[in-house]
Design a protein around this motif. Structure first.
Motif, mmCIF file in Angstrom:
data_model
loop_
_atom_site.group_PDB
_atom_site.id
_atom_site.type_symbol
_atom_site.label_atom_id
_atom_site.label_comp_id
_atom_site.label_asym_id
_atom_site.label_seq_id
_atom_site.Cartn_x
_atom_site.Cartn_y
_atom_site.Cartn_z
ATOM 1 N N MET A 130 44.269 55.729 30.787
ATOM 2 C CA MET A 130 44.737 56.172 32.105
ATOM 3 C C MET A 130 45.512 57.476 31.955
ATOM 4 S SD MET A 130 45.954 52.687 34.054
ATOM 5 C CE MET A 130 47.231 52.274 32.889
ATOM 6 N N CYS A 168 46.265 59.510 35.099
ATOM 7 C CA CYS A 168 46.852 59.961 36.359
ATOM 8 C C CYS A 168 46.924 58.795 37.348
ATOM 9 C CB CYS A 168 46.027 61.095 36.951
ATOM 10 S SG CYS A 168 44.353 60.594 37.410
ATOM 11 N N GLY A 169 47.398 59.093 38.535
ATOM 12 C CA GLY A 169 47.514 58.084 39.583
ATOM 13 C C GLY A 169 46.170 57.529 40.032
ATOM 14 N N MET A 170 45.130 58.359 40.027
ATOM 15 C CA MET A 170 43.803 57.866 40.408
ATOM 16 C C MET A 170 43.268 56.881 39.369
ATOM 17 S SD MET A 170 43.030 58.778 43.370
ATOM 18 C CE MET A 170 41.366 58.165 43.381
ATOM 19 N N CYS A 171 43.569 57.124 38.112
ATOM 20 C CA CYS A 171 43.176 56.174 37.060
ATOM 21 C C CYS A 171 43.832 54.817 37.335
ATOM 22 C CB CYS A 171 43.605 56.683 35.685
ATOM 23 S SG CYS A 171 42.849 58.213 35.152
ATOM 24 N N GLU A 172 45.117 54.853 37.657
ATOM 25 C CA GLU A 172 45.850 53.629 37.978
ATOM 26 C C GLU A 172 45.197 52.912 39.155
ATOM 27 O OE1 GLU A 172 49.767 55.023 38.841
ATOM 28 O OE2 GLU A 172 50.193 55.563 36.759
ATOM 29 N N ALA A 173 44.839 53.665 40.198
ATOM 30 C CA ALA A 173 44.219 53.077 41.386
ATOM 31 C C ALA A 173 42.884 52.413 41.056
ATOM 32 C CB ALA A 173 44.031 54.147 42.456
ATOM 33 N N ASN A 186 43.660 49.124 39.167
ATOM 34 C CA ASN A 186 44.242 48.146 40.099
ATOM 35 C C ASN A 186 43.164 47.565 41.010
ATOM 36 O OD1 ASN A 186 46.762 48.705 39.042
ATOM 37 N ND2 ASN A 186 47.361 50.042 40.707
ATOM 38 N N THR A 228 49.857 46.357 39.537
ATOM 39 C CA THR A 228 50.362 47.721 39.442
ATOM 40 C C THR A 228 50.124 48.244 38.037
ATOM 41 O OG1 THR A 228 52.581 46.939 38.862
ATOM 42 C CG2 THR A 228 52.176 47.390 41.180
ATOM 43 N N SER A 229 49.892 49.556 37.959
ATOM 44 C CA SER A 229 49.644 50.191 36.664
ATOM 45 C C SER A 229 50.544 51.399 36.500
ATOM 46 C CB SER A 229 48.194 50.662 36.570
ATOM 47 O OG SER A 229 47.311 49.588 36.670
ATOM 48 N N SER A 230 50.767 51.779 35.245
ATOM 49 C CA SER A 230 51.526 52.982 34.927
ATOM 50 C C SER A 230 50.795 53.715 33.810
ATOM 51 C CB SER A 230 52.941 52.624 34.481
ATOM 52 O OG SER A 230 53.578 53.761 33.939
ATOM 53 N N HIS A 231 50.284 54.901 34.120
ATOM 54 C CA HIS A 231 49.611 55.663 33.065
ATOM 55 C C HIS A 231 50.617 56.179 32.050
ATOM 56 C CE1 HIS A 231 50.711 58.951 35.847
ATOM 57 N NE2 HIS A 231 50.677 59.733 34.783
#
Length: 82
Positions: free
Chosen positions: A11, A13-18, A21, A34-37
């Protein structure tokens, strides 16, 4: 309720997290995902257990790598809990 933490590689970035999820929410009955890259991990709250191999497979299907999985009981703390 159970808290599941998954180490997830790839991951950025935020899109990777999305993406991660959304894949987990679609594949399993979860209360929260929830994810955190930055930390390289995903936290899932669920009422029922989730098979670790199936969870890693769902993450891998998005192009990322699910690694170590840890599970622990989770209790929601109230607003005024000490």
């Amino acid at each position: 309720m159970q808290k599941i933490t998954v180490k997830a590689d790839g991951m950025m970035c935020g899109m990777c997290e999305a993406h991660v999820n959304a894949a987990v929410r679609k594949a399993f009955p979860v209360k929260k995902a929830t994810s955190s890259h930055g930390r390289g991990e995903m936290v899932i709250l669920t009422e029922s257990g989730i098979d670790e191999a199936a969870l890693c497979a769902a993450i891998s299907a998005t192009g990322y790598e699910g690694k170590a999985v840890s599970k622990e009981p989770y209790e929601k703390k109230g607003l005024f809990h000490r």
